[in-house]
Design an enzyme around this catalytic site. Structure first.
Site, PDB file in Angstrom:
ATOM      1  N   LYS A  88       4.462  19.877  -0.516  1.00  0.00           N
ATOM      2  CA  LYS A  88       3.786  20.591  -1.607  1.00  0.00           C
ATOM      3  C   LYS A  88       4.785  21.297  -2.505  1.00  0.00           C
ATOM      4  O   LYS A  88       4.671  21.234  -3.726  1.00  0.00           O
ATOM      5  CB  LYS A  88       2.761  21.587  -1.052  1.00  0.00           C
ATOM      6  CG  LYS A  88       1.531  20.872  -0.519  1.00  0.00           C
ATOM      7  CD  LYS A  88       0.422  21.826  -0.157  1.00  0.00           C
ATOM      8  CE  LYS A  88      -0.778  21.046   0.379  1.00  0.00           C
ATOM      9  NZ  LYS A  88      -1.734  21.872   1.085  1.00  0.00           N
ATOM     10  N   LYS A 114      -2.583   9.274   2.756  1.00  0.00           N
ATOM     11  CA  LYS A 114      -3.710   9.949   3.401  1.00  0.00           C
ATOM     12  C   LYS A 114      -4.788  10.301   2.381  1.00  0.00           C
ATOM     13  O   LYS A 114      -4.479  10.759   1.297  1.00  0.00           O
ATOM     14  CB  LYS A 114      -3.157  11.240   4.031  1.00  0.00           C
ATOM     15  CG  LYS A 114      -4.105  11.989   4.894  1.00  0.00           C
ATOM     16  CD  LYS A 114      -3.503  13.334   5.295  1.00  0.00           C
ATOM     17  CE  LYS A 114      -3.524  14.332   4.160  1.00  0.00           C
ATOM     18  NZ  LYS A 114      -3.303  15.729   4.563  1.00  0.00           N
ATOM     19  N   LYS A 150      -8.661  15.938  -0.034  1.00  0.00           N
ATOM     20  CA  LYS A 150      -9.566  16.636  -0.952  1.00  0.00           C
ATOM     21  C   LYS A 150      -8.868  16.902  -2.274  1.00  0.00           C
ATOM     22  O   LYS A 150      -9.509  17.040  -3.297  1.00  0.00           O
ATOM     23  CB  LYS A 150      -9.969  18.000  -0.356  1.00  0.00           C
ATOM     24  CG  LYS A 150     -10.920  17.947   0.807  1.00  0.00           C
ATOM     25  CD  LYS A 150     -11.442  19.361   1.097  1.00  0.00           C
ATOM     26  CE  LYS A 150     -11.227  19.800   2.531  1.00  0.00           C
ATOM     27  NZ  LYS A 150      -9.992  20.528   2.820  1.00  0.00           N
TER      28      LYS A 150
HETATM   29  P1  TYM Z   1      -7.876  20.640   5.785  1.00  0.00           P
HETATM   30  O1  TYM Z   1      -8.923  21.440   5.099  1.00  0.00           O
HETATM   31  O2  TYM Z   1      -6.813  20.006   4.972  1.00  0.00           O
HETATM   32  O3  TYM Z   1      -8.537  19.494   6.631  1.00  0.00           O
HETATM   33  C1  TYM Z   1      -9.558  19.758   7.555  1.00  0.00           C
HETATM   34  C2  TYM Z   1      -9.464  18.814   8.750  1.00  0.00           C
HETATM   35  O4  TYM Z   1      -9.604  17.446   8.317  1.00  0.00           O
HETATM   36  C3  TYM Z   1      -8.503  16.683   8.806  1.00  0.00           C
HETATM   37  N1  TYM Z   1      -8.181  15.653   7.792  1.00  0.00           N
HETATM   38  C4  TYM Z   1      -8.110  14.351   8.039  1.00  0.00           C
HETATM   39  N2  TYM Z   1      -8.272  13.634   9.164  1.00  0.00           N
HETATM   40  C5  TYM Z   1      -8.123  12.292   9.084  1.00  0.00           C
HETATM   41  N3  TYM Z   1      -7.829  11.642   7.922  1.00  0.00           N
HETATM   42  C6  TYM Z   1      -7.640  12.324   6.774  1.00  0.00           C
HETATM   43  N4  TYM Z   1      -7.356  11.685   5.649  1.00  0.00           N
HETATM   44  C7  TYM Z   1      -7.776  13.747   6.790  1.00  0.00           C
HETATM   45  N5  TYM Z   1      -7.681  14.707   5.850  1.00  0.00           N
HETATM   46  C8  TYM Z   1      -7.918  15.873   6.488  1.00  0.00           C
HETATM   47  C9  TYM Z   1      -7.373  17.679   8.971  1.00  0.00           C
HETATM   48  O5  TYM Z   1      -6.411  17.217   9.874  1.00  0.00           O
HETATM   49  C10 TYM Z   1      -8.121  18.895   9.467  1.00  0.00           C
HETATM   50  O6  TYM Z   1      -8.354  18.802  10.854  1.00  0.00           O
HETATM   51  N6  TYM Z   1      -4.597  23.770   7.813  1.00  0.00           N
HETATM   52  C11 TYM Z   1      -5.900  23.182   8.032  1.00  0.00           C
HETATM   53  C12 TYM Z   1      -7.011  24.198   8.160  1.00  0.00           C
HETATM   54  C13 TYM Z   1      -6.815  25.235   9.210  1.00  0.00           C
HETATM   55  C14 TYM Z   1      -6.957  25.052  10.608  1.00  0.00           C
HETATM   56  C15 TYM Z   1      -6.721  26.343  11.186  1.00  0.00           C
HETATM   57  C16 TYM Z   1      -7.232  23.954  11.408  1.00  0.00           C
HETATM   58  C17 TYM Z   1      -6.528  26.545   9.005  1.00  0.00           C
HETATM   59  N7  TYM Z   1      -6.476  27.204  10.181  1.00  0.00           N
HETATM   60  C18 TYM Z   1      -6.771  26.525  12.560  1.00  0.00           C
HETATM   61  C19 TYM Z   1      -7.272  24.151  12.797  1.00  0.00           C
HETATM   62  C20 TYM Z   1      -7.052  25.411  13.362  1.00  0.00           C
HETATM   63  C21 TYM Z   1      -6.206  22.301   6.841  1.00  0.00           C
HETATM   64  O7  TYM Z   1      -5.615  22.390   5.803  1.00  0.00           O
HETATM   65  O8  TYM Z   1      -7.244  21.513   6.970  1.00  0.00           O
END
Ligand code: TYM
Length: 334
Positions: free
Chosen positions: A114, A197, A200
């Site tokens: 990023k 990947k 969003k």
């Molecule tokens: P975020 O919002 O980017 O994504 C949420 C969850 O979706 C999964 N994910 C995917 N899995 C498979 N293929 C994809 N293309 C894909 N895109 C997203 C992510 O791996 C995630 O599980 N940092 C985290 C949020 C967070 C979090 C936490 C997660 C904050 N605190 C504590 C677990 C525990 C995030 O940005 O998720």
């Protein structure tokens, strides 16, 4: 016997979740909430690392929570809440930042990606400390299991390192969390660019399947997904990334073996296969979308449920934080 603790979250960074969030995380959450004591947050403080208009952020936060519920997370059983409603997250993040190395944080690949994309001036310090806040999320709840997609693995490794460091310096305080990552579905790729990947925050919307999209738009995107010239429906991640990604989605949503799907479409073209997949995806999304939109029609009720859940979360988080303050030698307020 106490049930193992489960923790996970998503950023409210778009109006809708995408199919990678659904398959990579939400489907697992739904299953795992039965045998575990689960906490699921909408991580709005994390979302502040991206520019947002305040009214949009509020909207996205409610929409994300509504999609959790619509996808089967039950707020009466699992603790589903908004991160900023529990102040202990920001407080523990500060504490953990004091035991995190600068170089250690700088090695996080999501930060490196990023920050190199935005440039130094547009990269805020919050983006750098993002994984430390994530570690605080997990450690506050004495979490055993963290179900996530593959992109979060490094952040969970950092969380484990911080837990171990804290425990060895100040005494046993945090449970050691373990990531739960489904091998095959841990990474869903963009339909237009099947080697990156799905996200969003993708630059183009054409390869992203949104949970709340109109069914026609979803079907159209699937029909236009990038494939290859071979014409056979066959899983081969290296040679056929587009078709393989579609097969993974098909298999994840139906629970069918890859081979049985390949057999069904043997000798038929990609058009037929995509039509079949579009039916599967739309059939899966439709009830979730309808329910999420219903929930969003009554924001006061949704906010009430989130408030009750935040109280439940805070009761657990505050206990951990008090223990941490004590162990580190912060003077108790009397
Ligand atoms: P975020 O919002 O980017 O994504 C949420 C969850 O979706 C999964 N994910 C995917 N899995 C498979 N293929 C994809 N293309 C894909 N895109 C997203 C992510 O791996 C995630 O599980 N940092 C985290 C949020 C967070 C979090 C936490 C997660 C904050 N605190 C504590 C677990 C525990 C995030 O940005 O998720």
């Amino acid at each position: 016997m106490n049930k193992p603790r489960l923790y996970s979250g998503m950023q409210p960074s778009a109006d809708s979740l995408q199919i990678g969030n659904y398959i990579g995380a939400l489907m697992q959450w739904r299953t795992l909430q039965d045998e575990n004591e689960a906490f699921f947050s909408v991580v709005d403080l994390h979302a502040l690392t991206q520019p947002n208009s305040p009214s949009e952020l509020r909207q996205k936060t409610r929409r994300t929570a509504a999609q959790y519920i619509a996808a089967g997370i039950e707020p009466s059983r699992s603790t589903l809440y908004v991160q900023s409603h529990v102040p202990a997250h920001a407080e523990l993040a500060w504490i953990l930042s004091t035991i995190t190395g600068f170089g250690e944080a700088g090695r996080m690949t999501q930060f490196k990606d990023k920050s190199s994309r935005y440039g130094a001036d547009a990269t805020n310090v919050g983006l750098f400390t993002y994984p430390v806040l994530m570690a605080a999320d997990i450690l506050l709840y004495q979490t055993d299991l963290v179900p996530v997609g593959d992109d979060q693995k490094q952040h969970i490794e950092l969380t484990r390192d911080l837990a171990e460091r804290f425990n060895s310096r100040f005494g046993e305080t945090f449970t050691m969390p373990r990531p739960v990552i489904q091998k095959e579905t841990a990474r869903i790729y963009d339909l237009q660019n099947p080697t990156s990947k799905m996200s969003k925050s993708a630059e183009s919307d054409a390869g992203v399947l949104w949970l709340l999209d109109d069914p026609k738009a979803t079907a159209k995107k699937i029909m236009r997904a990038v494939t290859d010239d071979e014409g056979s429906v066959r899983y081969d991640r290296e040679a056929k990334p587009g078709v393989s990604n579609l097969l993974v989605i098909y298999s994840a949503l139906t629970g069918r073996e890859m081979g049985s799907i390949e057999d069904e479409y043997a000798g038929r073209g990609y058009g037929d296969f995509k039509k079949g997949l579009a039916e599967v995806v739309v059939g899966e999304f439709e009830p979730v979308r309808t329910r999420a939109l219903e929930l969003l029609d009554d924001p006061a009720e949704l906010d009430r449920a989130l408030g009750v859940n935040a109280e439940r979360a805070a009761a657990v988080a505050d206990r951990t934080l008090a223990d941490v303050y004590d162990k580190m030698g912060l003077l108790r307020r009397v």
